[in-house]
Design a protein around this motif. Structure first.
Motif, PDB file in Angstrom:
ATOM      1  N   GLY A  81       0.815  -1.207   0.000  1.00 27.52           N
ATOM      2  CA  GLY A  81       0.000   0.000   0.000  1.00 27.52           C
ATOM      3  C   GLY A  81       0.848   1.256   0.000  1.00 27.52           C
ATOM      4  O   GLY A  81       0.558   2.223  -0.717  1.00 27.52           O
ATOM      5  N   THR A  82       1.912   1.245   0.786  1.00 26.02           N
ATOM      6  CA  THR A  82       2.802   2.405   0.858  1.00 26.02           C
ATOM      7  C   THR A  82       3.502   2.638  -0.477  1.00 26.02           C
ATOM      8  O   THR A  82       3.663   3.783  -0.906  1.00 26.02           O
ATOM      9  CB  THR A  82       3.839   2.206   1.977  1.00 26.02           C
ATOM     10  OG1 THR A  82       3.138   1.943   3.193  1.00 26.02           O
ATOM     11  CG2 THR A  82       4.707   3.423   2.147  1.00 26.02           C
ATOM     12  N   HIS A 125     -13.470   5.684   2.112  1.00 27.29           N
ATOM     13  CA  HIS A 125     -12.483   4.960   2.908  1.00 27.29           C
ATOM     14  C   HIS A 125     -12.287   5.603   4.286  1.00 27.29           C
ATOM     15  O   HIS A 125     -12.114   4.905   5.284  1.00 27.29           O
ATOM     16  CB  HIS A 125     -11.154   4.884   2.152  1.00 27.29           C
ATOM     17  CG  HIS A 125     -11.191   3.905   1.021  1.00 27.29           C
ATOM     18  ND1 HIS A 125     -11.689   4.236  -0.223  1.00 27.29           N
ATOM     19  CD2 HIS A 125     -10.806   2.613   0.943  1.00 27.29           C
ATOM     20  CE1 HIS A 125     -11.606   3.180  -1.008  1.00 27.29           C
ATOM     21  NE2 HIS A 125     -11.073   2.181  -0.331  1.00 27.29           N
ATOM     22  N   LEU A 133     -10.816   2.899   7.342  1.00 24.40           N
ATOM     23  CA  LEU A 133      -9.743   2.064   6.791  1.00 24.40           C
ATOM     24  C   LEU A 133      -8.398   2.771   6.914  1.00 24.40           C
ATOM     25  O   LEU A 133      -8.331   3.999   6.947  1.00 24.40           O
ATOM     26  CB  LEU A 133     -10.052   1.743   5.327  1.00 24.40           C
ATOM     27  CG  LEU A 133     -11.348   0.949   5.104  1.00 24.40           C
ATOM     28  CD1 LEU A 133     -11.682   0.873   3.632  1.00 24.40           C
ATOM     29  CD2 LEU A 133     -11.216  -0.445   5.695  1.00 24.40           C
ATOM     30  N   SER A 174      -3.063   3.654   4.202  1.00 27.23           N
ATOM     31  CA  SER A 174      -2.312   2.919   3.180  1.00 27.23           C
ATOM     32  C   SER A 174      -3.230   2.246   2.158  1.00 27.23           C
ATOM     33  O   SER A 174      -2.788   1.885   1.070  1.00 27.23           O
ATOM     34  CB  SER A 174      -1.411   1.868   3.833  1.00 27.23           C
ATOM     35  OG  SER A 174      -2.187   0.918   4.540  1.00 27.23           O
ATOM     36  N   THR A 175      -4.528   2.096   2.472  1.00 26.13           N
ATOM     37  CA  THR A 175      -5.456   1.469   1.532  1.00 26.13           C
ATOM     38  C   THR A 175      -6.083   2.462   0.560  1.00 26.13           C
ATOM     39  O   THR A 175      -6.669   2.054  -0.432  1.00 26.13           O
ATOM     40  CB  THR A 175      -6.588   0.722   2.271  1.00 26.13           C
ATOM     41  OG1 THR A 175      -7.341   1.662   3.040  1.00 26.13           O
ATOM     42  CG2 THR A 175      -6.042  -0.370   3.155  1.00 26.13           C
ATOM     43  N   TYR A 176      -5.970   3.757   0.849  1.00 22.96           N
ATOM     44  CA  TYR A 176      -6.559   4.749  -0.048  1.00 22.96           C
ATOM     45  C   TYR A 176      -5.699   6.004  -0.198  1.00 22.96           C
ATOM     46  O   TYR A 176      -6.116   6.971  -0.838  1.00 22.96           O
ATOM     47  CB  TYR A 176      -7.959   5.149   0.420  1.00 22.96           C
ATOM     48  CG  TYR A 176      -8.004   5.872   1.744  1.00 22.96           C
ATOM     49  CD1 TYR A 176      -8.039   7.264   1.801  1.00 22.96           C
ATOM     50  CD2 TYR A 176      -8.019   5.174   2.946  1.00 22.96           C
ATOM     51  CE1 TYR A 176      -8.086   7.936   3.017  1.00 22.96           C
ATOM     52  CE2 TYR A 176      -8.074   5.836   4.162  1.00 22.96           C
ATOM     53  CZ  TYR A 176      -8.105   7.211   4.193  1.00 22.96           C
ATOM     54  OH  TYR A 176      -8.157   7.870   5.393  1.00 22.96           O
ATOM     55  N   GLU A 185      -3.291   6.714  -2.094  1.00 25.21           N
ATOM     56  CA  GLU A 185      -3.029   7.147  -3.471  1.00 25.21           C
ATOM     57  C   GLU A 185      -4.146   8.047  -3.977  1.00 25.21           C
ATOM     58  O   GLU A 185      -3.906   8.983  -4.730  1.00 25.21           O
ATOM     59  CB  GLU A 185      -2.808   5.950  -4.404  1.00 25.21           C
ATOM     60  CG  GLU A 185      -4.054   5.215  -4.844  1.00 25.21           C
ATOM     61  CD  GLU A 185      -4.619   4.254  -3.800  1.00 25.21           C
ATOM     62  OE1 GLU A 185      -5.689   3.682  -4.067  1.00 25.21           O
ATOM     63  OE2 GLU A 185      -4.019   4.064  -2.732  1.00 25.21           O
ATOM     64  N   SER A 227     -18.478   4.418  -3.613  1.00 25.54           N
ATOM     65  CA  SER A 227     -17.544   3.651  -4.437  1.00 25.54           C
ATOM     66  C   SER A 227     -18.130   3.383  -5.824  1.00 25.54           C
ATOM     67  O   SER A 227     -17.400   3.279  -6.797  1.00 25.54           O
ATOM     68  CB  SER A 227     -17.154   2.348  -3.746  1.00 25.54           C
ATOM     69  OG  SER A 227     -18.296   1.559  -3.500  1.00 25.54           O
TER      70      SER A 227
END
Length: 128
Positions: A2-3, A48, A53, A56-58, A60, A114
């Motif tokens: 994720g990172t 997110h 959450l 690291s999951t969103y 970006e 989403s």
């Protein structure tokens, strides 16, 4: 992983930002396409975030959203004829209203955030 995706997202719009600054021009850039991309990424970020959450999951989406905001600001700075203050205020208020609505959706409607990305992706490509 994720990172690494978040780090890679810094390079998605950066070439476009650098090119705009270097040329001092936004010729060929469709304002509508740029405007349509903002709620596309804000809906994902807000979904997110509301789901609690990990970043690291969103992350970006956060990076790309801020890159798109930067492109909007550059578009307003370099566009000829100049963008009128009224349009800038209107577009800013529209974006903030969209974010406010997204943040205040009832829990049962949050999955729509989403799903909204599908028509927004298609709509953002049409003006280009």
């Amino acid at each position: 992983l994720g990172t690494m995706i978040v780090m890679g997202s810094f390079f998605l719009k950066m070439p476009q930002i650098v090119k705009i600054i270097a040329s001092g021009s936004v010729a060929g850039l469709s304002p509508e396409a740029v405007y349509y991309e903002l709620p596309l990424y804000s809906s994902g970020v807000i979904y997110h975030l509301l789901q609690g959450l990990p970043l690291s999951t969103y992350g970006e989406m956060v990076v790309i959203m801020f890159q798109n905001i930067t492109i909007v600001l550059l578009m307003w700075w370099y566009q000829h004829p100049p963008v009128q203050m009224r349009e800038m205020v209107t577009k800013t208020l529209q974006f903030l209203l969209i974010c406010l609505v997204q943040f205040n959706l009832p829990k049962r409607l949050r999955p729509l955030l989403s799903y909204v990305s599908i028509p927004l992706i298609i709509t953002s490509c049409v003006p280009q």
